[in-house]
Design a protein around this motif. Structure first.
Motif, mmCIF file in Angstrom:
data_model
loop_
_atom_site.group_PDB
_atom_site.id
_atom_site.type_symbol
_atom_site.label_atom_id
_atom_site.label_comp_id
_atom_site.label_asym_id
_atom_site.label_seq_id
_atom_site.Cartn_x
_atom_site.Cartn_y
_atom_site.Cartn_z
ATOM 1 N N PRO A 9 0.621 -1.251 0.032
ATOM 2 C CA PRO A 9 -0.068 0.002 -0.100
ATOM 3 C C PRO A 9 1.046 1.203 -0.085
ATOM 4 C CG PRO A 9 -0.892 -1.560 1.531
ATOM 5 C CD PRO A 9 0.570 -2.368 0.956
ATOM 6 N N THR A 10 0.269 2.261 -0.798
ATOM 7 C CA THR A 10 1.133 3.495 -0.838
ATOM 8 C C THR A 10 1.146 4.353 0.338
ATOM 9 O OG1 THR A 10 -0.662 4.479 -2.062
ATOM 10 C CG2 THR A 10 1.010 3.413 -3.352
ATOM 11 N N ILE A 11 0.295 4.171 1.114
ATOM 12 C CA ILE A 11 -0.105 5.081 2.394
ATOM 13 C C ILE A 11 1.017 4.546 3.391
ATOM 14 C CG2 ILE A 11 -1.565 5.804 4.083
ATOM 15 C CD1 ILE A 11 -1.925 6.791 1.433
ATOM 16 N N SER A 12 1.793 5.299 3.895
ATOM 17 C CA SER A 12 2.909 4.710 4.928
ATOM 18 C C SER A 12 2.161 4.309 6.532
ATOM 19 C CB SER A 12 3.924 5.741 5.486
ATOM 20 O OG SER A 12 3.199 7.016 5.720
ATOM 21 N N SER A 13 1.080 4.981 6.875
ATOM 22 C CA SER A 13 0.640 4.493 8.302
ATOM 23 C C SER A 13 -0.834 5.182 8.204
ATOM 24 C CB SER A 13 1.498 5.346 9.053
ATOM 25 O OG SER A 13 1.308 6.519 9.161
ATOM 26 N N GLY A 14 -1.687 4.871 9.222
ATOM 27 C CA GLY A 14 -2.986 5.358 9.567
ATOM 28 C C GLY A 14 -4.006 4.560 9.005
ATOM 29 N N PRO A 15 -5.287 4.871 9.285
ATOM 30 C CA PRO A 15 -6.465 4.130 8.657
ATOM 31 C C PRO A 15 -6.634 3.725 7.371
ATOM 32 C CG PRO A 15 -7.220 5.914 10.154
ATOM 33 C CD PRO A 15 -5.616 6.215 9.859
ATOM 34 N N ARG A 16 -5.893 4.417 6.497
ATOM 35 C CA ARG A 16 -6.083 4.028 5.062
ATOM 36 C C ARG A 16 -5.227 2.931 4.940
ATOM 37 N NH1 ARG A 16 -5.274 9.104 1.532
ATOM 38 N NH2 ARG A 16 -4.140 9.947 3.343
ATOM 39 N N ARG A 17 -4.059 2.905 5.527
ATOM 40 C CA ARG A 17 -3.059 2.021 5.334
ATOM 41 C C ARG A 17 -3.492 0.498 5.637
ATOM 42 N NH1 ARG A 17 2.047 0.500 3.957
ATOM 43 N NH2 ARG A 17 2.962 -1.291 5.029
ATOM 44 N N GLU A 18 -4.207 0.644 6.961
ATOM 45 C CA GLU A 18 -5.023 -0.432 7.653
ATOM 46 C C GLU A 18 -5.861 -1.055 6.573
ATOM 47 O OE1 GLU A 18 -6.130 0.561 11.492
ATOM 48 O OE2 GLU A 18 -4.401 1.229 12.279
ATOM 49 N N GLY A 55 -4.160 1.522 -3.213
ATOM 50 C CA GLY A 55 -4.376 2.969 -2.897
ATOM 51 C C GLY A 55 -3.387 3.927 -3.934
ATOM 52 N N PRO A 56 -3.362 5.302 -3.548
ATOM 53 C CA PRO A 56 -3.747 5.841 -2.380
ATOM 54 C C PRO A 56 -5.064 6.306 -2.164
ATOM 55 C CG PRO A 56 -2.659 7.351 -3.695
ATOM 56 C CD PRO A 56 -2.482 6.221 -4.569
ATOM 57 N N ALA A 57 -5.776 6.288 -3.171
ATOM 58 C CA ALA A 57 -7.350 6.866 -3.036
ATOM 59 C C ALA A 57 -8.144 5.714 -2.771
ATOM 60 C CB ALA A 57 -7.794 7.329 -4.242
#
Length: 257
Positions: A9-18, A55-57
């Motif tokens: 996943p392109t998001i490094s941390s947070g709810p979106r990465r989860e 992701g990231p969207a």
């Protein structure tokens, strides 16, 4: 063709990465099917499925629900829903601010702001974390605030105009791929900054018009397509243009005969 490997996943941390990690693990737990097969099972293009997994969207809930149901797990749908909601809240910046922080004063309303196409500067700001108009359109679609008639259509619009006529095979292939990308993004034509997309998108998807190379590159840029997806679109466009030129030549010969 070898299976396209999912990247992290392109998001490094947070709810979106989860959320994205949860979806990828769900796919892995159910046979690690390729995105084309997942797309066939859920009714979406393989590009839309790939983006929903990395992701990231954030994808729409409709896509997320169909994907999880395609894996045959009703329980997975219920497990995924709160993660998806948390991811959308994070993407839209709707998380509650700490009680000690006073809310910022609202900016002066500008009735014409949303009517103007995004400038290159505004699009560049998106890469630094500020949402583009297409980002907002995706979020609106995810919460079912945006309604566009094509989302309710299961068959690409080109089939309405040309059906299975082999003379239009390449033009129909291009139109269907544009439709798949647009449908997967969950956007409204008015969300595009490029005037060509806002004005001609419905004709491109119906195969009654072919975008030129510059228009297609802008379309790919605004939907954040990767290099492989952009090059696939350009190759389809070249084939469609050649098919149209040959069709025009045949008609000219028939007229002059």
């Amino acid at each position: 063709m070898a299976k396209r490997r999912l990247r992290a996943p392109t998001i490094s941390s947070g709810p979106r990465r989860e959320f994205f990690v949860h979806l990828q693990r769900l796919v892995l737990d159910h046979g690690d099917l390729p995105t084309k097969e997942l797309g066939r099972l859920s009714g979406y293009s393989h590009q839309a499925i790939y983006k929903a997994l990395v992701g990231p969207a954030m994808p729409s809930w409709e896509l997320t629900e169909r994907l999880t149901r395609a894996l045959g797990e009703e329980q997975a749908v219920e497990q995924t829903r709160p993660l998806w909601k948390a991811g959308v809240i994070d993407e839209r910046g709707l998380a509650a601010a700490p009680a000690s922080v006073a809310p910022a004063a609202p900016a002066p309303a500008d009735a014409t702001a949303l009517e103007q196409p995004a400038t290159p500067t505004q699009r560049a700001e998106s890469s630094r974390g500020r949402p583009t108009r297409l980002d907002l359109a995706r979020a609106a679609k995810a919460t079912e605030q945006s309604v566009f008639s094509l989302f309710a259509v299961e068959a690409p619009p080109s089939q309405t105009h040309f059906g299975a006529d082999p003379r239009f095979q390449a033009r129909r292939a291009l139109a269907d791929e544009i439709w798949n990308h647009f449908r997967g993004a969950g956007a409204n034509p008015d969300a595009f900054a490029a005037k060509s997309a806002r004005t001609h998108l419905s004709r491109w998807m119906a195969a009654t018009a072919i975008p030129d190379t510059h228009q297609l590159v802008l379309f790919a840029y605004e939907l954040q397509l990767d290099a492989l997806e952009r090059n696939e679109l350009l190759a389809l466009r070249s084939a469609a243009a050649n098919e149209r030129s040959w069709d025009d030549e045949i008609q000219r010969r028939g007229t002059s005969a």
